[in-house]
Write a protein that holds these residues in place. Structure first.
Motif, PDB file in Angstrom:
ATOM      1  N   MET A 209       0.827  -1.210   0.000  1.00 55.84           N
ATOM      2  CA  MET A 209       0.000   0.000   0.000  1.00 55.84           C
ATOM      3  C   MET A 209       0.858   1.256   0.000  1.00 55.84           C
ATOM      4  N   GLY A 210       1.943   1.254   0.775  1.00 56.86           N
ATOM      5  CA  GLY A 210       2.834   2.406   0.806  1.00 56.86           C
ATOM      6  C   GLY A 210       3.496   2.636  -0.541  1.00 56.86           C
ATOM      7  N   SER A 211       3.831   1.560  -1.237  1.00 56.72           N
ATOM      8  CA  SER A 211       4.447   1.671  -2.551  1.00 56.72           C
ATOM      9  C   SER A 211       3.484   2.313  -3.551  1.00 56.72           C
ATOM     10  N   VAL A 212       2.225   1.899  -3.515  1.00 54.82           N
ATOM     11  CA  VAL A 212       1.221   2.489  -4.401  1.00 54.82           C
ATOM     12  C   VAL A 212       1.044   3.971  -4.087  1.00 54.82           C
ATOM     13  N   ALA A 213       0.992   4.298  -2.788  1.00 59.88           N
ATOM     14  CA  ALA A 213       0.821   5.697  -2.386  1.00 59.88           C
ATOM     15  C   ALA A 213       1.984   6.560  -2.877  1.00 59.88           C
ATOM     16  N   ALA A 214       3.198   6.054  -2.771  1.00 60.90           N
ATOM     17  CA  ALA A 214       4.370   6.812  -3.229  1.00 60.90           C
ATOM     18  C   ALA A 214       4.348   7.007  -4.747  1.00 60.90           C
ATOM     19  N   GLN A 215       3.899   5.984  -5.459  1.00 58.97           N
ATOM     20  CA  GLN A 215       3.790   6.108  -6.909  1.00 58.97           C
ATOM     21  C   GLN A 215       2.767   7.163  -7.300  1.00 58.97           C
ATOM     22  N   GLN A 216       1.611   7.128  -6.639  1.00 59.80           N
ATOM     23  CA  GLN A 216       0.504   7.998  -7.050  1.00 59.80           C
ATOM     24  C   GLN A 216       0.640   9.425  -6.545  1.00 59.80           C
ATOM     25  N   THR A 217       1.121   9.623  -5.329  1.00 62.63           N
ATOM     26  CA  THR A 217       1.107  10.967  -4.740  1.00 62.63           C
ATOM     27  C   THR A 217       2.477  11.628  -4.682  1.00 62.63           C
ATOM     28  N   LEU A 218       3.553  10.833  -4.737  1.00 66.97           N
ATOM     29  CA  LEU A 218       4.895  11.406  -4.765  1.00 66.97           C
ATOM     30  C   LEU A 218       5.533  11.302  -6.148  1.00 66.97           C
ATOM     31  N   ALA A 219       4.805  10.676  -7.070  1.00 63.27           N
ATOM     32  CA  ALA A 219       5.263  10.531  -8.462  1.00 63.27           C
ATOM     33  C   ALA A 219       6.621   9.827  -8.555  1.00 63.27           C
TER      34      ALA A 219
ATOM     35  N   SER B 152      -2.537  21.994   4.918  1.00 64.07           N
ATOM     36  CA  SER B 152      -1.699  20.936   4.355  1.00 64.07           C
ATOM     37  C   SER B 152      -2.437  19.604   4.343  1.00 64.07           C
ATOM     38  N   ALA B 153      -3.226  19.350   5.392  1.00 70.16           N
ATOM     39  CA  ALA B 153      -4.015  18.116   5.448  1.00 70.16           C
ATOM     40  C   ALA B 153      -5.089  18.123   4.359  1.00 70.16           C
ATOM     41  N   ILE B 154      -5.714  19.273   4.132  1.00 66.36           N
ATOM     42  CA  ILE B 154      -6.695  19.398   3.046  1.00 66.36           C
ATOM     43  C   ILE B 154      -6.018  19.144   1.704  1.00 66.36           C
ATOM     44  N   GLN B 155      -4.840  19.717   1.531  1.00 66.51           N
ATOM     45  CA  GLN B 155      -4.075  19.535   0.303  1.00 66.51           C
ATOM     46  C   GLN B 155      -3.779  18.056   0.057  1.00 66.51           C
ATOM     47  N   GLN B 156      -3.426  17.337   1.114  1.00 64.93           N
ATOM     48  CA  GLN B 156      -3.165  15.904   1.002  1.00 64.93           C
ATOM     49  C   GLN B 156      -4.425  15.151   0.583  1.00 64.93           C
ATOM     50  N   ALA B 157      -5.562  15.531   1.151  1.00 62.04           N
ATOM     51  CA  ALA B 157      -6.822  14.880   0.796  1.00 62.04           C
ATOM     52  C   ALA B 157      -7.170  15.127  -0.668  1.00 62.04           C
ATOM     53  N   VAL B 158      -6.968  16.344  -1.142  1.00 69.38           N
ATOM     54  CA  VAL B 158      -7.232  16.662  -2.550  1.00 69.38           C
ATOM     55  C   VAL B 158      -6.358  15.808  -3.462  1.00 69.38           C
ATOM     56  N   THR B 159      -5.080  15.699  -3.136  1.00 66.79           N
ATOM     57  CA  THR B 159      -4.147  14.909  -3.948  1.00 66.79           C
ATOM     58  C   THR B 159      -4.576  13.447  -4.012  1.00 66.79           C
ATOM     59  N   GLU B 160      -4.885  12.854  -2.865  1.00 65.63           N
ATOM     60  CA  GLU B 160      -5.251  11.436  -2.839  1.00 65.63           C
ATOM     61  C   GLU B 160      -6.583  11.189  -3.534  1.00 65.63           C
ATOM     62  N   ALA B 161      -7.530  12.130  -3.380  1.00 64.06           N
ATOM     63  CA  ALA B 161      -8.828  11.965  -4.038  1.00 64.06           C
ATOM     64  C   ALA B 161      -8.688  12.084  -5.548  1.00 64.06           C
ATOM     65  N   ARG B 162      -7.890  13.035  -6.005  1.00 66.11           N
ATOM     66  CA  ARG B 162      -7.679  13.186  -7.449  1.00 66.11           C
ATOM     67  C   ARG B 162      -7.009  11.964  -8.052  1.00 66.11           C
ATOM     68  N   GLU B 163      -6.077  11.385  -7.303  1.00 66.88           N
ATOM     69  CA  GLU B 163      -5.356  10.203  -7.794  1.00 66.88           C
ATOM     70  C   GLU B 163      -6.135   8.907  -7.572  1.00 66.88           C
ATOM     71  N   GLU B 164      -7.310   9.029  -6.936  1.00 64.05           N
ATOM     72  CA  GLU B 164      -8.140   7.856  -6.633  1.00 64.05           C
ATOM     73  C   GLU B 164      -7.302   6.771  -5.948  1.00 64.05           C
ATOM     74  N   LEU B 165      -6.604   7.183  -4.885  1.00 63.63           N
ATOM     75  CA  LEU B 165      -5.657   6.293  -4.217  1.00 63.63           C
ATOM     76  C   LEU B 165      -6.291   4.989  -3.725  1.00 63.63           C
ATOM     77  N   PRO B 166      -7.487   5.018  -3.090  1.00 61.71           N
ATOM     78  CA  PRO B 166      -8.064   3.731  -2.654  1.00 61.71           C
ATOM     79  C   PRO B 166      -8.263   2.743  -3.805  1.00 61.71           C
ATOM     80  N   GLU B 167      -8.686   3.236  -4.971  1.00 59.83           N
ATOM     81  CA  GLU B 167      -8.873   2.344  -6.115  1.00 59.83           C
ATOM     82  C   GLU B 167      -7.537   1.784  -6.614  1.00 59.83           C
ATOM     83  N   GLN B 168      -6.507   2.611  -6.574  1.00 60.47           N
ATOM     84  CA  GLN B 168      -5.181   2.155  -6.993  1.00 60.47           C
ATOM     85  C   GLN B 168      -4.654   1.075  -6.049  1.00 60.47           C
TER      86      GLN B 168
END
Length: 341
Positions: free
Chosen positions: A164-174, A312-328
């Motif tokens: 899960m951490g690997s997917v998150a790094a790919q999607q939100t940290l590029a 910053s927390a709102i910004q993080q939520a926007v990033t994860e929602a845009r990247e559809e992190l749970p689906e990834q």
């Protein structure tokens, strides 16, 4: 771009809704494509929105919730006795599809319990994890998980955290191929508990992650790994120790500067460069821990966060929602389960 909607638990945290509304003032200007459902006591929120000239803003709506989960409430009590709390209603907006993410600065245990109960975990995910970003010496960020959601973990759970951490790094940290490591008491293969060593074997044998081995605590900020995995007991102590050390260093620097006119002059002379360095390390920029592994984006803001940190927390939520992190994450976990079958 599809318009997003975030549900904001405005009543959580040490400072209440005032810092939330102040953060929203910046958020609506920075994210014109995002709507915000602010959940809490309507009259109080209306007054605060009016004070920030946001009472008629088209991107902001109020969802009334009379109950508040306090920082002292036990998770079980908050779940049973406060079904109409702002925290619960924000999560229900997400569960019902009326929002694509939730941000709360409230009681961590209560948020974990309510999110687990209302949203459930993704198919195949054993346990959700609390994950945060750390600055590193390479000028980027590394993810650390778990931070306390799961004080005791088995090897399979640690393995899934790595995925899960690997997917998150790919999607939100590029990061195209995140390097995953286990936090351990030594880099040698013989070090650590049976659970950690078995988790290492699982990660090593999987094609789903780029596992690089064990790292020690002194490598947490070097950038050696993009994703650092541990159980919640270790992760929470590690993170709180780092926060305490940072506070000590800041207090020491301030005391030194104030002790002599020459130090004050030096600080003013190089204040711009020093400010740039401080901005990179500033804890506000890294506020917002993700509860990953759930069927939705849930961001936990630090309870003592100021308005800049909550933004910053709102910004993080926007990033994860845009990247559809749970689906990834769902897609990757499903492929890993098939790989193991």
């Amino acid at each position: 771009m599809i318009k997003l909607r975030l549900a904001i638990d405005a009543m959580g945290g040490d400072h209440g809704p005032s810092i939330v509304i102040a953060a929203l003032k910046k958020a609506v200007s920075q994210f014109p494509d995002v709507e915000f459902a602010v959940v809490g006591r309507q009259q109080e929120l209306q007054q605060l929105l009016q004070s920030q000239a946001l009472n008629d803003h088209p991107a902001i709506s109020i969802v009334h919730a009379e109950d508040v989960v306090t920082m002292a409430d036990k998770p079980g009590y908050a779940l049973r006795a406060k079904p109409e709390s702002s925290m619960r209603k924000a999560l229900e907006l997400l569960a019902d599809g009326h929002a694509q993410g939730v941000v709360s600065g409230g009681n961590t245990g209560a948020l974990m319990t309510k999110a687990y109960f209302v949203l459930k975990t993704l198919p195949g995910v054993l346990r959700p994890a609390l994950m945060t970003a750390l600055p590193n010496q390479r000028g980027g960020q590394s993810y650390l998980l778990d931070l306390g959601a799961n004080p005791v973990c088995d090897s399979d759970t640690l393995f899934q955290f790595g995925v899960m951490g690997s997917v998150a790094a790919q999607q939100t940290l590029a990061i195209s191929k995140p390097r995953v490591a286990l936090l351990n008491m030594g880099e040698e293969e013989i070090k650590g508990s049976d659970v950690v060593r078995h988790a290492a074997q699982l990660l090593q044998s999987s094609e789903a992650v780029d596992y690089i081995g064990f790292i020690e605590g002194n490598d947490m900020f070097t950038g050696k790994a993009d994703v650092i995995v541990c159980d919640g007991f270790v992760g929470n102590i590690a993170l709180k120790s780092c926060e305490g050390l940072a506070e000590l260093l800041v207090a020491n620097v301030k005391s030194t500067i104030a002790s002599h006119w020459a130090y004050r002059w030096f600080f003013r002379l190089f204040s711009k460069k020093l400010q740039q360095s401080w901005d990179w390390l500033k804890p506000d920029h890294y506020n917002g821990a993700s509860l990953i592994g759930l069927r939705g984006v849930v961001i936990k803001s630090h309870g003592s966060a100021n308005s800049e940190a909550f933004y910053s927390a709102i910004q993080q939520a926007v990033t994860e929602a845009r990247e559809e992190l749970p689906e990834q994450i769902k897609s990757r976990v499903e492929s890993v389960l098939l790989e193991q079958a």
